[in-house]
Design a protein around this motif. Structure first.
Motif, PDB file in Angstrom:
ATOM      1  N   PRO A  15      -8.038   4.558  -3.231  1.00 21.61           N
ATOM      2  CA  PRO A  15      -7.639   3.258  -2.670  1.00 21.61           C
ATOM      3  C   PRO A  15      -8.805   2.386  -2.230  1.00 21.61           C
ATOM      4  O   PRO A  15      -8.659   1.161  -2.120  1.00 21.61           O
ATOM      5  N   LEU A  46      -8.338  -1.621  -2.828  1.00 18.51           N
ATOM      6  CA  LEU A  46      -8.127  -2.535  -1.715  1.00 18.51           C
ATOM      7  C   LEU A  46      -9.046  -3.762  -1.703  1.00 18.51           C
ATOM      8  O   LEU A  46      -8.576  -4.870  -1.405  1.00 18.51           O
ATOM      9  N   LEU A  70      -1.907  -4.297  -5.562  1.00 20.95           N
ATOM     10  CA  LEU A  70      -2.884  -3.205  -5.652  1.00 20.95           C
ATOM     11  C   LEU A  70      -2.921  -2.580  -7.039  1.00 20.95           C
ATOM     12  O   LEU A  70      -1.884  -2.233  -7.620  1.00 20.95           O
ATOM     13  N   PHE A  99       0.827  -1.207   0.000  1.00 24.91           N
ATOM     14  CA  PHE A  99       0.000   0.000   0.000  1.00 24.91           C
ATOM     15  C   PHE A  99       0.860   1.255   0.000  1.00 24.91           C
ATOM     16  O   PHE A  99       0.556   2.222  -0.712  1.00 24.91           O
ATOM     17  N   TYR A 156       2.059   1.718  -3.420  1.00 25.00           N
ATOM     18  CA  TYR A 156       0.958   2.211  -4.254  1.00 25.00           C
ATOM     19  C   TYR A 156       0.790   3.718  -4.074  1.00 25.00           C
ATOM     20  O   TYR A 156       0.598   4.460  -5.049  1.00 25.00           O
ATOM     21  N   CYS A 157       0.883   4.182  -2.838  1.00 24.29           N
ATOM     22  CA  CYS A 157       0.748   5.613  -2.567  1.00 24.29           C
ATOM     23  C   CYS A 157       1.886   6.413  -3.204  1.00 24.29           C
ATOM     24  O   CYS A 157       1.653   7.472  -3.796  1.00 24.29           O
ATOM     25  N   CYS A 203      -3.030   9.723  -3.505  1.00 28.20           N
ATOM     26  CA  CYS A 203      -2.744   9.158  -2.189  1.00 28.20           C
ATOM     27  C   CYS A 203      -1.543   9.843  -1.543  1.00 28.20           C
ATOM     28  O   CYS A 203      -0.511   9.199  -1.305  1.00 28.20           O
TER      29      CYS A 203
END
Length: 273
Positions: A230, A234, A157, A48, A51-52, A59
């Protein structure tokens, strides 16, 4: 239950923790940093975070907790993520199971909390500059749309970019771009201005989340990356659990967006593409 509008973020969080404020935070406490919440198991936290960092407009990471620790500490703000947001969403194995106002019973020892920047943050500066922020009467929140644009995947993700929209008078669009670009911790400058079809939005009057837009003659639709992004990536992972804020029901920090916290913000809050 919603009490009289609080004067400070600390007062708001006290009301929330006492169950006396369960409504949205949009339009509250102009100028203070608001944030989206994502909580994931430790074994998903690296994916995560990656991903951000690959999608900083959607994000922007403001803070991350230690595994198992529900307390967020950033500058002068110290708060319990289990009780100090007005409402949450809880997923188990990709299926939404609850929308509680307290997640103490859902917290796990391997839980890692992320606070991500929110576009409510720049609405106060827009209003202060004379740029109207128009919302439907029934909700102090913007309409939100799922686009056809993909985000950059990371590990397990992947998903589409989600955007919020505010209709801005055409003559004030450059001013709105200038102001919001100063706040990367609030999603920064718009990702698109004008024709919604470019984003794959076929009917502006029918958002995927939130109320319908308020558009007046001479307005131009302006779209910003949204922290709901997200929430679409998710569930597909089907983790044992994930928890997010309920849309529009954000965490509010004690620092203003212009002053910043007492310590330097990390990652996308320092800037980004």
């Amino acid at each position: 239950m919603t009490a009289t509008a609080p004067a400070t973020p600390a007062e708001l969080r006290r009301l929330i923790a006492a169950g006396r404020w369960t409504g949205p935070t949009a339009g509250l406490l102009d100028g203070y940093q608001q944030a989206n919440l994502v909580i994931v198991p430790k074994d998903l936290a690296y994916d995560f975070l990656l991903y951000c960092t690959r999608n900083p407009r959607a994000c922007p990471v403001l803070a991350v907790t230690e595994p198992g620790d529900p307390v967020i500490r950033l500058g002068g703000t110290v708060a319990d993520l289990r009780t100090e947001l007005p409402r949450y969403r809880v997923w188990r194995h990709g299926e939404q199971v609850a929308e509680p106002t307290d997640i103490t019973e859902y917290w796990r020892e391997d839980a890692v909390g992320f606070l991500l920047g929110c576009s409510h943050t720049f609405e106060g500066p827009l209003r202060a500059a004379g740029v109207p922020v128009r919302y439907a009467e029934e909700s102090a929140a913007p309409p939100v749309y799922v686009t056809r644009l993909p985000t950059r995947p990371a590990g397990r993700l992947a998903g589409p970019l989600v955007v919020s929209m505010r209709a801005i008078p055409a003559r004030l669009v450059p001013r709105a771009v200038e102001i919001t670009s100063r706040y990367p911790a609030g999603h920064g400058a718009p990702v698109h201005i004008g024709d919604p079809a470019v984003l794959g939005i076929t009917d502006l009057a029918r958002p995927d989340f939130g109320p319908p837009p308020v558009v007046e003659p001479g307005d131009v639709p302006v779209f910003w990356a949204c922290g709901v992004t997200p929430q679409l990536a998710l569930p597909a992972v089907r983790a044992a659990y994930t928890i997010t804020h309920y849309p529009g029901h954000m965490f509010v920090f004690d620092h203003t967006v212009d002053a910043g916290p007492d310590e330097e913000l990390p990652l996308a809050a320092r800037g980004g593409p």
